[in-house]
Design a protein around this motif. Sequence first.
Motif, mmCIF file in Angstrom:
data_model
loop_
_atom_site.group_PDB
_atom_site.id
_atom_site.type_symbol
_atom_site.label_atom_id
_atom_site.label_comp_id
_atom_site.label_asym_id
_atom_site.label_seq_id
_atom_site.Cartn_x
_atom_site.Cartn_y
_atom_site.Cartn_z
ATOM 1 N N LYS A 145 31.211 37.222 47.515
ATOM 2 C CA LYS A 145 31.446 38.351 48.416
ATOM 3 C C LYS A 145 31.708 37.849 49.836
ATOM 4 O O LYS A 145 32.580 38.360 50.543
ATOM 5 C CB LYS A 145 30.231 39.285 48.386
ATOM 6 C CG LYS A 145 30.432 40.597 49.154
ATOM 7 C CD LYS A 145 29.131 41.390 49.221
ATOM 8 C CE LYS A 145 28.562 41.687 47.838
ATOM 9 N NZ LYS A 145 27.306 42.469 47.929
ATOM 10 N N ASN A 148 35.237 36.098 50.001
ATOM 11 C CA ASN A 148 36.419 36.911 49.738
ATOM 12 C C ASN A 148 37.169 37.286 51.012
ATOM 13 O O ASN A 148 38.392 37.434 51.015
ATOM 14 C CB ASN A 148 36.033 38.179 48.974
ATOM 15 C CG ASN A 148 37.215 38.822 48.292
ATOM 16 O OD1 ASN A 148 38.110 38.140 47.806
ATOM 17 N ND2 ASN A 148 37.229 40.134 48.256
ATOM 18 N N PRO A 151 39.199 33.269 52.464
ATOM 19 C CA PRO A 151 39.537 32.452 51.296
ATOM 20 C C PRO A 151 39.640 30.959 51.569
ATOM 21 O O PRO A 151 39.492 30.154 50.653
ATOM 22 C CB PRO A 151 40.889 33.026 50.844
ATOM 23 C CG PRO A 151 41.421 33.776 52.014
ATOM 24 C CD PRO A 151 40.220 34.287 52.745
ATOM 25 N N LEU A 176 40.635 32.510 44.541
ATOM 26 C CA LEU A 176 40.347 33.105 45.847
ATOM 27 C C LEU A 176 41.050 32.331 46.961
ATOM 28 O O LEU A 176 41.645 32.910 47.872
ATOM 29 C CB LEU A 176 38.839 33.118 46.113
ATOM 30 C CG LEU A 176 38.010 34.236 45.490
ATOM 31 C CD1 LEU A 176 36.534 34.016 45.789
ATOM 32 C CD2 LEU A 176 38.448 35.596 46.021
#
Length: 337
Positions: A145, A148, A151, A176
């Motif tokens: 989390k 995200n 990246p 990601l």
Amino acid sequence: MALEFARTLDALPERNFSDQLLFLTALQAAGDATLADGLHERQRQALQNPEETAAMVTWMNAHGLAHDAISWSEAIPLNLRANILVAVALSDSYMAMRDWTGILRFVQGGSWGQIDFLRNALAARAQRESGNESAAQAQWREALKKINSAPKQALLLADTVERWGWDAERTDLLWLAAKDPERGDDALKTLYARFAQDGATQDLYRVCLHRQEFHPADRNIQNNVAQLSLLLDMNADRARKVARDLYLGDPKNAAYASTYAFALHSSGDSKNAVKTMSGLTDAQLRQPQIAAYYGIILATAGDAERALQFLDLGASAKLLPEEKALLEKARRQIAQN
């Protein structure tokens, strides 16, 4: 000799802390009795700033003294222990000792700023090693989390979990990282190598589509997308058009010719597929990857003797599962005729 040279360097007034750590390395390598005193002196000096504190812990970790680094950490002032560089170095100490309880105690509470995801990841590793998988998954979700929205950080954590043997988690992190405009293509290259090794054709196709977004004018990537599209029978009509355009633009390129010939073959035109491949040199045709496709096409065209020759050459290539299936189909076709 090396120790004497190190002593000379250590005596220079302009030496820095890295030079002093090199001196400790020389003392340890020589089994010198003054190592303990030298280490204590450098530890005292390292407490002047977080960079040197972290460097000291890192040196100890690298030289088999991780347990001593943990013990020494009790003498490190709280404001230094809270520094990100020091915290990361000490977490490596606990990891080296496989002290999972110690890691959980070390990472609980607080924040590591921009790399707080690493704190959660370390907790996830410790929980998993302790047999608490649900807690490990919860910590891992927290780490993802936090990554995200940044990246670029995923590449750092991907390198870390690779050392842990967490292949699935590493793959998720690389996807990601692929979102990052600056480093995303590096992540995609790593994924490509991984999926090529695993023979994961659909994943390779997905990677190539994303790489095409980074390099829309790259003809080699366009060719890879077309080839994989044909293998998977996905967007095949567009793949045939792309393959044709690439071939007409560079008919002597073996990869482009092979893809276009396969496009013709897959649409039922093996005669022109053979003609396309015949424009290549014998050396190009005998490249294992090219030979595999030439053998497949020759088998359908009815040239069994030459087909077997090239199928044998092609068998030594690193082939995807769909390509291996095409080779086996060609051999069965020859055997039945």
